[in-house]
Scaffold this active site. Sequence first.
Site, short mmCIF file in Angstrom:
data_model
loop_
_atom_site.label_atom_id
_atom_site.label_comp_id
_atom_site.label_asym_id
_atom_site.label_seq_id
_atom_site.Cartn_x
_atom_site.Cartn_y
_atom_site.Cartn_z
N GLU A 1 0.81 -1.22 0.00
CA GLU A 1 0.00 0.00 0.00
C GLU A 1 0.84 1.26 0.00
O GLU A 1 0.57 2.21 -0.74
CB GLU A 1 -0.90 0.00 1.24
CG GLU A 1 -1.68 1.28 1.44
CD GLU A 1 -2.25 1.38 2.83
OE1 GLU A 1 -2.79 2.44 3.15
OE2 GLU A 1 -2.14 0.40 3.58
N ASP A 2 1.90 1.29 0.81
CA ASP A 2 2.61 2.54 1.07
C ASP A 2 3.95 2.67 0.35
O ASP A 2 4.59 3.73 0.42
CB ASP A 2 2.86 2.69 2.57
CG ASP A 2 1.55 2.92 3.33
OD1 ASP A 2 0.57 3.31 2.68
OD2 ASP A 2 1.53 2.70 4.55
#
Length: 736
Positions: A83-84
């Site tokens: 996600e990051d």
Amino acid sequence: MPVVAPGPDSVEPLIEKVRGYNPDADVALIRAAYELAAEAHREQKRDNGDPYITHPLAVADILAGYRLDEASLATALLHDVIEDTGVSRAALEKKFGAEVANLVDGVTKLTRLELQSDRTKQAENFGKLVLAMSKDIRVLLVKLADRLHNMRTLHYVPQAPRRQRIARETMEIYAPLAERIGMESVKTELQTLAFAQLDPEAYESIQARLNFLRGQGADVIEEVREELGRVCNDQGVTVLEVTGREKSPYSIWEKMQRRNVQFEQLSDIMAFRIVVPAREACYTALGAVHAAYPVIAGRFKDYISTPKANGYQSLHTGVTLREPRNQKIEVQIRTAEMQAVAENGVAAHWLYKQGGAAAKAAQRFPWVQDLKEILENSTLDEFLENTKLALYQDQVFCFTPKGQLIQLPRGATPVDFAYAVHSQIGDTCVGAKVNGRLMPLRHELQNGDQVEIMTSRGGTPSPQWERFVVTGKARARIRRYVQAQQRQQNRDAGRAALAKAFRQEGLDGSEKMLEPALKVLKLAALEDLYVGVGNGNISPKDVVFAAYPELRQAPRAPRMMPALPSRGTARPGSGGVNLPVTGLVPGMAIHYAGCCHPVPGDRIVGIVATGKGVTIHTRECPTLESFSATPERFIDVDWDPSATEPPSGGWKAGKGEGYTGRVSVIADNEPRSIANVTNAISKQEGDIVNLRIVNRQADFFEIMVDVEVRDLRQLINVIASLRAAPGVHQVERARG
């Protein structure tokens, strides 16, 4: 040279903790996961300024406290890298294998946390979690540990609205999920942390009162703990442990709200737990406690013989302490194994060293599959609502005729029971026997009821069921069926309306000719076109112009409105000769039954009444049963097309020239709802002759509307238009 202690961003304390409960652990996997995560998050910081890697390490440490396997800990370390950061799922699978990659993908949030305030994104995110945990319950364990650490550090988040949103989501979804898999300690901590954010004033008030009580009787818990141990020992019960504790601030507040009492009126702020060696000793200890103290009526619960859905087992009772205290307390009695399950739930007996245990663990929780079915049968908007229905439950326990235990939320009905047994049984349910007696489907089930569901091969869900069912699974299935039925009706109505529109223009309305219109109207398929026309969102004339755009510019000769056909004796007391039905003697007086409101297009039958002529009923009218003893009064009649069909130019019903159909509408109790209803009817050229509110509640009302229409087709169009109106939840043709 002095030994330097590892910092908060070191993986070594985690590895030592894992080796403590599993000396043969694959620490190389954990170390490799840490190294990738540390590199991927190198430039990122937490809200408190710490390196971001401290968060994955904290999540893994929480899971190590539950003695989880290496794949779960690697997932915890990697759960944010997709996600990051720029790390892909394929890269994870190549380096760590499919198991870890699938777990990380299951936990990965769909969008960054600060962008998830939108309700639809929240539903999508949670839907992904449901699908992932239905395959492997470890996804939920990692997610709960992730949420727990985020809640522990929530006070560092600077934006108050963001703190409130995260806390509310925790209270509504993640705390109930922790409870459903038996992780009581996680649930309690999540609720306490969320409560402090959502209602800080109430939280501080309860904390202050608890602090005052501690000061007033600091030795009370210790004295009662020793006293309970002596009571059990005097009766020959071996006691492994007696502990005492205060209930959490949120559980105290929630009980105050539920009972509508003040803090001082609560009788069980303190709870004590007696741990004994064996199941049989639980009941012996219960007898000893009941012999020593006055029992509070209605407080005994046996979760050993009837465990909760999450596997929780214990005996609960309430007693009053001896003088001079006279204080009421709660006592829980269980074995050491039951205690481990009560605190840690599914993590208390982890079996991931054995093959296939992930699937077995998921199978232990049928409610996970129920959530998956809710997801499949709901729109995203409905999903969170139905999920909360499935998670928040004060349960009742009922039985099938063969003795199978079915656990349901309090207030559940036989329809909820039928869907809990199997979705197909719910769909075809037509009746129910409760404890051998035939009961209404809206009957509220009680603990210990035996329920027998009667089904019919042709049975279908009733839209009325949605008013009284309480489980998310039942509501999702009923809504899905009702929406499918409405779409089918709209599709049929739209197809007929288009055929008529093209026929009146003398044009070809075949599907081949309609295909160019789809592009003009920006629709994907013919079915969408039929449904749009059927629900009133698209005008048939617009479709004609879209299929034959040259007609828009073509000059059209003015069309004279033909004279309305004489309705003859279509109304009581009239004396004309053009009867709207066939099979009667000319000049015979006819009436339309107020019990079923027939309109042209309905299948009808006539009933002779001496001195009154003939009353026309629909063939499905329940009133006809009352005439079954006099079959000679029945007359075979039908609508006369020449008397009921308007000329090719069409005509508008109204001023007594049409037929009255009755419609039941349930809509939001809001100022514009009545206007939306009347606008929807006028959109289909219906004429309202009567409107009456028959039931008004705080959030909805039910109205009966008598609408003058030309025929059944127009009435169907009116119903379809009403169903598409804003704020309208249910529309049915009414009888009576």
